[in-house]
Design a protein around this motif. Structure first.
Motif, PDB file in Angstrom:
ATOM      1  N   UNK A 133       1.093  -4.075   3.280  1.00 60.60           N
ATOM      2  CA  UNK A 133       1.373  -2.649   3.463  1.00 60.60           C
ATOM      3  C   UNK A 133       1.367  -1.919   2.131  1.00 60.60           C
ATOM      4  N   UNK A 134       1.979  -2.529   1.120  1.00 57.18           N
ATOM      5  CA  UNK A 134       1.988  -1.919  -0.201  1.00 57.18           C
ATOM      6  C   UNK A 134       0.598  -1.811  -0.792  1.00 57.18           C
ATOM      7  N   UNK A 135      -0.206  -2.843  -0.585  1.00 57.99           N
ATOM      8  CA  UNK A 135      -1.572  -2.841  -1.121  1.00 57.99           C
ATOM      9  C   UNK A 135      -2.406  -1.727  -0.499  1.00 57.99           C
ATOM     10  N   UNK A 136      -2.275  -1.522   0.800  1.00 63.16           N
ATOM     11  CA  UNK A 136      -3.040  -0.464   1.466  1.00 63.16           C
ATOM     12  C   UNK A 136      -2.666   0.911   0.905  1.00 63.16           C
ATOM     13  N   UNK A 137      -1.386   1.123   0.655  1.00 62.13           N
ATOM     14  CA  UNK A 137      -0.974   2.387   0.052  1.00 62.13           C
ATOM     15  C   UNK A 137      -1.512   2.547  -1.358  1.00 62.13           C
ATOM     16  N   UNK A 138      -1.530   1.456  -2.108  1.00 62.45           N
ATOM     17  CA  UNK A 138      -2.020   1.519  -3.488  1.00 62.45           C
ATOM     18  C   UNK A 138      -3.509   1.820  -3.570  1.00 62.45           C
ATOM     19  N   UNK A 139      -4.238   1.570  -2.488  1.00 61.36           N
ATOM     20  CA  UNK A 139      -5.679   1.845  -2.490  1.00 61.36           C
ATOM     21  C   UNK A 139      -5.983   3.339  -2.607  1.00 61.36           C
ATOM     22  N   UNK A 140      -4.991   4.170  -2.381  1.00 68.29           N
ATOM     23  CA  UNK A 140      -5.175   5.616  -2.604  1.00 68.29           C
ATOM     24  C   UNK A 140      -4.112   6.163  -3.557  1.00 68.29           C
ATOM     25  N   UNK A 141      -3.464   5.290  -4.274  1.00 70.88           N
ATOM     26  CA  UNK A 141      -2.412   5.727  -5.193  1.00 70.88           C
ATOM     27  C   UNK A 141      -2.974   6.534  -6.364  1.00 70.88           C
ATOM     28  N   UNK A 180       4.017   3.620   2.248  1.00 70.35           N
ATOM     29  CA  UNK A 180       2.570   3.724   2.082  1.00 70.35           C
ATOM     30  C   UNK A 180       1.990   4.867   2.899  1.00 70.35           C
ATOM     31  N   UNK A 181       2.565   5.119   4.064  1.00 69.29           N
ATOM     32  CA  UNK A 181       2.118   6.269   4.857  1.00 69.29           C
ATOM     33  C   UNK A 181       2.387   7.570   4.101  1.00 69.29           C
ATOM     34  N   UNK A 214      15.016   4.249   4.756  1.00 69.01           N
ATOM     35  CA  UNK A 214      14.146   4.693   5.852  1.00 69.01           C
ATOM     36  C   UNK A 214      14.170   6.210   5.968  1.00 69.01           C
ATOM     37  N   UNK A 215      15.344   6.798   5.879  1.00 72.64           N
ATOM     38  CA  UNK A 215      15.478   8.259   5.946  1.00 72.64           C
ATOM     39  C   UNK A 215      14.687   8.935   4.827  1.00 72.64           C
ATOM     40  N   UNK A 216      14.816   8.393   3.625  1.00 72.03           N
ATOM     41  CA  UNK A 216      14.117   8.952   2.459  1.00 72.03           C
ATOM     42  C   UNK A 216      12.605   8.880   2.627  1.00 72.03           C
ATOM     43  N   UNK A 217      12.116   7.717   3.050  1.00 75.57           N
ATOM     44  CA  UNK A 217      10.672   7.541   3.187  1.00 75.57           C
ATOM     45  C   UNK A 217      10.106   8.356   4.350  1.00 75.57           C
TER      46      UNK A 217
END
Length: 227
Positions: A133-141, A180-181, A214-217
């Motif tokens: 999940x982290x890697x997928x988010x980093x692909x557009x970081x 990541x979302x 969770x609330x923060x994200x």
């Protein structure tokens, strides 16, 4: 095999410890040896440890991005994300996430990892799901380059599913997916998927979660969806 394993552990500890060791590791010029281990080792522990080493080599900066790419190691780590060994898959996802973290220099190659990372979101091991999940988010970081690919391959849909705490007893991987979302939603193709998914209604529930992270994200995703 014992000597190889010990060497990989020591190199990994050095790389993890500080970027000050990066120069010495680079001078050792072990790239082709690492490539051969990934390509031909029958020992899953060795493949996993090489992937872990690559992840630590990419932990502190993009210093190793170019030599890892030049020597074909990034492409092999992508293959390892679909390895039959679960530990190898876990550490491959870790390495791919760090290979995408510091700059967009490897995005062209890392696009080929999207399918394997999506598959790893359904792994039984929480840490593997978190790494993927982290890697997928980093692909557009670092740029919007791969945003259309994440939308087209249904990576955004997969992250939405992975962000549901109902499918995550430990709670950590669902929070990483939610974070990541919040990264991918900054780009129009991914935002469009999120808006059409009906996810906003669940986000409003997650904002009220007793878990502060969770609330923060969830708030982060919601604000960027509306922005």
């Amino acid at each position: 095999p014992g000597l190889i394993a010990d060497t990989l552990i020591i190199m990994s500890m050095l790389a993890r410890g500080s970027k000050d060791y990066y120069g010495a590791i680079h001078k050792a010029d072990a790239y082709q040896h690492l490539l051969q281990l990934l390509q031909s080792s029958d020992d899953p522990m060795v493949r996993a440890r090489v992937c872990n080493l690559v992840g630590n080599m990419c932990r502190h900066s993009d210093f190793f991005y170019a030599p890892l790419q030049k020597n074909g190691i990034i492409a092999e780590v992508i293959r390892c994300a679909s390895d039959k060994d679960p530990n190898t898959r876990k550490f491959a996802c870790f390495a791919l996430g760090n290979a995408a973290f510091h700059s967009p220099d490897l995005y062209d190659t890392l696009q080929d990892a999207i399918g394997a990372l999506i598959a790893c979101l359904s792994e039984p091991v929480d840490k593997t799901r978190s790494n993927a999940a982290g890697a997928l988010g980093n692909l557009v970081r670092n740029s919007e380059q791969l945003a259309p690919a994440l939308a087209k391959t249904k990576a955004v849909d997969a992250l939405i599913k992975a962000s549901d705490p109902k499918f995550d007893a430990a709670g950590s991987s669902s929070r990483v997916a939610l974070y990541s979302l919040g990264t991918v939603v900054a780009y129009a193709p991914c935002k469009e998927v999120l808006k059409k998914s009906g996810f906003e209604a669940r986000l409003k529930e997650l904002v009220k979660s007793k878990d502060k992270t969770t609330t923060k994200y969830a708030t982060r995703v919601l604000d960027r969806m509306r922005g």
